[in-house]
Design a protein around this motif. Structure first.
Motif, mmCIF file in Angstrom:
data_model
loop_
_atom_site.group_PDB
_atom_site.id
_atom_site.type_symbol
_atom_site.label_atom_id
_atom_site.label_comp_id
_atom_site.label_asym_id
_atom_site.label_seq_id
_atom_site.Cartn_x
_atom_site.Cartn_y
_atom_site.Cartn_z
ATOM 1 N N LYS A 122 -29.636 35.372 20.039
ATOM 2 C CA LYS A 122 -29.669 34.065 20.693
ATOM 3 C C LYS A 122 -28.352 33.823 21.422
ATOM 4 O O LYS A 122 -27.509 33.023 21.004
ATOM 5 C CB LYS A 122 -29.884 32.962 19.652
ATOM 6 N N PRO A 123 -28.103 34.511 22.533
ATOM 7 C CA PRO A 123 -26.801 34.349 23.200
ATOM 8 C C PRO A 123 -26.583 32.952 23.758
ATOM 9 O O PRO A 123 -25.442 32.525 23.913
ATOM 10 C CB PRO A 123 -26.857 35.397 24.312
ATOM 11 N N GLU A 124 -27.664 32.234 24.061
ATOM 12 C CA GLU A 124 -27.481 30.894 24.610
ATOM 13 C C GLU A 124 -26.920 29.918 23.584
ATOM 14 O O GLU A 124 -26.381 28.857 23.957
ATOM 15 C CB GLU A 124 -28.814 30.364 25.147
ATOM 16 N N THR A 181 -21.290 29.509 22.090
ATOM 17 C CA THR A 181 -20.540 28.759 23.097
ATOM 18 C C THR A 181 -19.641 29.660 23.939
ATOM 19 O O THR A 181 -19.437 29.387 25.127
ATOM 20 C CB THR A 181 -19.696 27.682 22.404
ATOM 21 N N SER A 182 -19.094 30.703 23.356
ATOM 22 C CA SER A 182 -18.220 31.589 24.121
ATOM 23 C C SER A 182 -18.978 32.360 25.193
ATOM 24 O O SER A 182 -18.369 32.822 26.166
ATOM 25 C CB SER A 182 -17.513 32.574 23.186
ATOM 26 N N TYR A 183 -20.308 32.482 25.037
ATOM 27 C CA TYR A 183 -21.124 33.180 26.041
ATOM 28 C C TYR A 183 -21.735 32.212 27.040
ATOM 29 O O TYR A 183 -21.794 32.494 28.242
ATOM 30 C CB TYR A 183 -22.223 33.970 25.343
ATOM 31 N N SER A 184 -22.202 31.072 26.565
ATOM 32 C CA SER A 184 -22.944 30.158 27.434
ATOM 33 C C SER A 184 -22.047 29.188 28.191
ATOM 34 O O SER A 184 -22.454 28.660 29.232
ATOM 35 C CB SER A 184 -23.954 29.363 26.598
ATOM 36 N N THR A 185 -20.836 28.936 27.696
ATOM 37 C CA THR A 185 -19.949 27.994 28.389
ATOM 38 C C THR A 185 -19.417 28.615 29.673
ATOM 39 O O THR A 185 -18.870 29.724 29.652
ATOM 40 C CB THR A 185 -18.779 27.600 27.479
ATOM 41 N N PRO A 186 -19.554 27.946 30.821
ATOM 42 C CA PRO A 186 -19.046 28.525 32.077
ATOM 43 C C PRO A 186 -17.539 28.700 32.027
ATOM 44 O O PRO A 186 -16.824 27.982 31.312
ATOM 45 C CB PRO A 186 -19.470 27.491 33.134
ATOM 46 N N PRO A 187 -16.997 29.648 32.779
ATOM 47 C CA PRO A 187 -15.542 29.874 32.760
ATOM 48 C C PRO A 187 -14.801 28.737 33.449
ATOM 49 O O PRO A 187 -15.348 28.005 34.283
ATOM 50 C CB PRO A 187 -15.391 31.198 33.518
ATOM 51 N N LEU A 188 -13.551 28.615 33.083
ATOM 52 C CA LEU A 188 -12.713 27.591 33.687
ATOM 53 C C LEU A 188 -12.397 27.957 35.129
ATOM 54 O O LEU A 188 -12.306 29.139 35.498
ATOM 55 C CB LEU A 188 -11.417 27.440 32.893
ATOM 56 N N THR A 189 -12.232 26.967 35.961
ATOM 57 C CA THR A 189 -11.881 27.173 37.366
ATOM 58 C C THR A 189 -10.722 26.258 37.723
ATOM 59 O O THR A 189 -10.580 25.153 37.174
ATOM 60 C CB THR A 189 -13.072 26.882 38.288
ATOM 61 N N ALA A 190 -9.918 26.721 38.653
ATOM 62 C CA ALA A 190 -8.782 25.925 39.133
ATOM 63 C C ALA A 190 -8.304 26.521 40.446
ATOM 64 O O ALA A 190 -8.385 27.749 40.656
ATOM 65 C CB ALA A 190 -7.655 25.879 38.112
ATOM 66 N N SER A 191 -7.811 25.691 41.310
ATOM 67 C CA SER A 191 -7.297 26.157 42.593
ATOM 68 C C SER A 191 -5.896 26.735 42.424
ATOM 69 O O SER A 191 -5.239 26.555 41.389
ATOM 70 C CB SER A 191 -7.281 24.999 43.594
ATOM 71 N N HIS A 242 -5.907 31.984 31.848
ATOM 72 C CA HIS A 242 -6.331 33.358 32.138
ATOM 73 C C HIS A 242 -6.902 34.035 30.901
ATOM 74 O O HIS A 242 -7.841 34.837 31.004
ATOM 75 C CB HIS A 242 -5.146 34.158 32.682
ATOM 76 N N ARG A 243 -6.367 33.728 29.725
ATOM 77 C CA ARG A 243 -6.880 34.352 28.503
ATOM 78 C C ARG A 243 -8.329 33.959 28.240
ATOM 79 O O ARG A 243 -9.161 34.805 27.871
ATOM 80 C CB ARG A 243 -5.986 33.956 27.327
ATOM 81 N N LYS A 244 -8.651 32.697 28.422
ATOM 82 C CA LYS A 244 -10.022 32.250 28.198
ATOM 83 C C LYS A 244 -10.981 32.852 29.216
ATOM 84 O O LYS A 244 -12.129 33.185 28.891
ATOM 85 C CB LYS A 244 -10.086 30.728 28.251
ATOM 86 N N ARG A 245 -10.551 33.022 30.438
ATOM 87 C CA ARG A 245 -11.421 33.621 31.450
ATOM 88 C C ARG A 245 -11.656 35.101 31.157
ATOM 89 O O ARG A 245 -12.768 35.622 31.344
ATOM 90 C CB ARG A 245 -10.793 33.441 32.839
ATOM 91 N N ARG A 246 -10.610 35.807 30.700
ATOM 92 C CA ARG A 246 -10.791 37.216 30.360
ATOM 93 C C ARG A 246 -11.702 37.378 29.143
ATOM 94 O O ARG A 246 -12.528 38.295 29.085
ATOM 95 C CB ARG A 246 -9.429 37.854 30.093
ATOM 96 N N ARG A 247 -11.557 36.474 28.167
ATOM 97 C CA ARG A 247 -12.440 36.522 27.000
ATOM 98 C C ARG A 247 -13.890 36.273 27.404
ATOM 99 O O ARG A 247 -14.807 36.933 26.905
ATOM 100 C CB ARG A 247 -11.991 35.491 25.973
ATOM 101 N N TYR A 248 -14.116 35.341 28.299
ATOM 102 C CA TYR A 248 -15.478 35.081 28.773
ATOM 103 C C TYR A 248 -16.060 36.310 29.460
ATOM 104 O O TYR A 248 -17.228 36.674 29.243
ATOM 105 C CB TYR A 248 -15.462 33.890 29.734
#
Length: 657
Positions: A405-407, A410-420, A436-442
């Motif tokens: 049940k990957p959905e 939360t670490s799989y279903s939560t969209p990655p963080l974004t920033a300009s 950057h650590r959270k995006r790489r983990r995602y």
């Protein structure tokens, strides 16, 4: 596996008593061997494995003991003496001692001249415990004098048989000799140490021969050179990046593993695949350096000199939140005008650090896997910025929740963080690092889950406390056709229940249409069928099932006294379930063969031969019908004749007289 002892490496020290001590060789420290003594760790660094060392006595001007390498001629002196002089009067099991100046000897071999024992005591004397302790404190020659004094003080030494004398000498040697052997930490040595001297429950009582059997039946081997996905390339807007999609054609040489042995089974499989230990930097002919690796195009353009960290994985590069720079080249210009440092382009947060081939995917039931035993081979799974190691890019882990049940994860279903880019530049370094650590983990979790659910695994290996039927219900659809399955269990009953699910009787009932729940389902739906009480699993998904066991026992082989060693450890023997993944064909299978075309005359002859039985039957029917008609005609004639007679009699009576 390194050929010499490296700093901070884990080694196994085999002591004369037969015990094994696993330690880490840390430079500038002291290694203690208990009652045998201690020595500096630097004395064994950069020395080959499998050597036997002997602790020497402390010198007057030193506060530590030196060690020396025991040559083979000294180790096997007894065997050489028995082979060269079988008629020697020296008792069996006696070792000769070197002649030392200023000492008196009381036992000398009259034929060879070798000194058997040295002592100033009478051979009829019996040593007391205080005298033995005094000899141990003042002893020389690494405990040999203590053994010689004990042999000489034994009053009934001449009454012992050769076997008893050798056994007595062996016991005293194990107790007082100050020797040890340095062995590498490989899977057999580590499993034996964990079974005999540590907690066997941590590894489910699995022995070295059982791990070899599991790896052999699962066909675990080197799966080919590393193949990495292309780097998606970072842009000015971090939110424009995306994880690269899984390419099923690149997923090759992958094994699905369920390990409840604290990582020992993973270590055994990684050793067979060649990714357990980092390559030796001094070995220029190492297989790792000769393998052709398909790296991303961005990484191929940047070649490192030998002075840099060779073999640095993409995971290590991405694990750092600071930009990596090239090593400054040596320049002959004055220091006042140095060359500016060149900065390497930062890898994308969504770059996949894992290889697509030759990988191990571990499915676990906890929040994180228990792979603590991999620390003995230099790999720490909990380290976020791990130094270069083959398992960094070849070992992937996910939980059962992420697989089924990957959905819900939360670490799989939560969209990655974004920033300009402007927002990132305004943040503090610690906040940018967490970003950057959270995006790489995602990106890592997303790739592991998607590639695992894509299936096409080359085999499955299991050593788990979970029910094997529940494991196979979800793991079988992930295997490729013909993939081997090997499941270890310390008990026979779970494997027997699993083998019964794929029995011939169940397969026959399944194919005959007895199960009404699967009447209108396709093969893809049948592979993921949850099962029922009578059919827990689809019995057509596995073929060639078998359950086997194997145990290596040590034997004492002597004339008239050959038997297994009674001091061997007990425990469970362990069993292995094996089988092969099958892919059922769509529809019904019609038997076809190679037929030979027949001529027209042969066909006519065959038709005439086939028609003859039918004609004979028709003739028989006609004959029976004709016989019945003749019998009916005869009966009719009889009736007609009888009727005519009756009419004539009646006329005669009625006629006038």
């Amino acid at each position: 596996m390194h050929s010499v002892i490296r700093p901070n490496a884990w080694v196994a020290l085999k002591l004369p008593s037969g015990a094994t001590r696993v330690i880490q060789v840390t430079p500038n420290t002291t290694i203690s061997l208990g009652k045998y003594g201690a020595f500096p760790a630097n004395l064994i660094l950069e020395r080959p494995y499998h050597l036997t060392f002997e602790l020497e006595d402390k010198r007057p001007d030193e506060n530590f003991s030196r060690i020396r390498v025991v040559p083979p001629s000294e180790l096997y002196a007894e065997i050489f003496a028995d082979e060269q002089s079988p008629g020697c009067s020296t008792p069996a099991g006696e070792a000769t001692l070197p002649i030392l100046n200023g000492e008196e000897y009381s036992v000398v071999d009259t034929e060879s001249g070798d000194i058997v024992a040295q002592s100033t005591l009478d051979a009829r004397q019996t040593l007391t415990q205080e005298q033995i302790e005094e000899l141990k404190r003042d002893g020389t020659n690494a405990g040999k004098n203590v053994i010689a004094q004990l042999m000489l003080s034994h009053t009934a030494l001449d009454q012992k048989t050769s076997f008893s004398l050798a056994k007595y000498k062996l016991l005293k040697t194990k107790k007082y000799i100050r020797r040890f052997q340095v062995l590498p930490i490989d899977v057999p040595n580590f499993s034996h140490w964990q079974l005999e001297e540590r907690d066997a429950n941590k590894i489910m009582d699995i022995r070295a021969e059982m791990m070899a059997l599991v790896g052999c039946w699962a066909n675990v081997h080197y799966g080919g050179g590393d193949v990495f996905l292309d780097d998606p390339h970072a842009t000015s807007e971090q939110g424009q990046e995306a994880c690269p999609s899984v390419q099923p054609d690149l997923l090759k040489g992958r094994w699905l593993v369920m390990d409840d042995t604290c990582g020992l089974l993973v270590a055994a499989l990684a050793e067979r695949m060649g990714v357990l230990s980092p390559p030796d930097s001094d070995d220029e002919d190492s297989e790792e350096t000769n393998r052709v690796t398909d790296k991303p195009a961005a990484a191929e353009k940047q070649e490192k000199p030998r002075g840099e960290d060779e073999g640095l994985s993409e995971a290590t590069k991405q694990g750092s939140d600071t930009e990596m720079v090239d090593v400054q080249e040596t320049s002959t210009k004055p220091k006042a005008d140095p060359k500016p440092k060149k900065q390497k382009p930062r890898p994308s947060d969504f770059a996949i650090p894992y290889s697509q081939t030759n990988t191990i995917t571990v499915v676990h039931g906890a929040s994180q896997p228990n792979l603590s035993f991999l620390n003995y081979w230099g790999f720490d799974y909990t380290s976020p910025n791990h130094p270069p190691h083959p398992l960094v890019s070849h070992l992937m882990t996910l939980s059962w929740l992420q697989l089924l049940k990957p959905e819900l994860d939360t670490s799989y279903s939560t969209p990655p963080l974004t920033a300009s880019a402007e927002t990132l530049s305004s943040w503090k370094p610690s906040r940018r690092g967490n970003f950057h650590r959270k995006r790489r983990r995602y990106a890592r979790i997303r790739h592991i889950v998607d590639s695992t659910r894509a299936g096409n695994f080359s085999g499955m290996v299991c050593a788990s406390t979970m029910d094997p039927i529940s494991i196979m219900r979800h793991a079988l659809p992930l295997l490729a056709g013909g993939a081997p399955v090997a499941i270890y269990s310390p008990n026979l009953e779970p494997l027997s229940a699993l083998a019964d699910c794929f029995s011939v009787s169940r397969r026959t009932a399944w194919t005959s249409g007895v199960v009404a729940d699967v009447a209108d389902k396709s093969n893809e739906e049948l592979e993921h069928w949850p099962g029922n009480d009578e059919f827990p699993l689809n019995p057509t998904l596995l073929l060639g099932m078998s359950i086997q066991t194997s145990r290596v026992r040590r034997w004492q082989v002597l004339p008239g006294r050959t038997h297994p060693l009674m001091t061997e450890r007990g425990g469970s023997d362990g069993f292995v379930f094996t089988g092969w993944r099958a892919k059922p064909a769509e529809g019904k299978v019609a038997a076809k063969g190679k037929f030979k075309r027949k001529k027209a005359d042969d066909v006519s002859a065959v038709d005439s031969e086939a028609a003859e039985p039918a004609d004979g039957l028709k003739r028989k029917i006609d004959d029976v019908t004709a016989a019945d008609s003749e019998a009916a005609e005869a009966k009719r004639r009889k009736i007609a004749d009888a009727t005519a007679v009756d009419l004539e009699v009646a006329r005669a009576i009625d006629a006038p007289a």
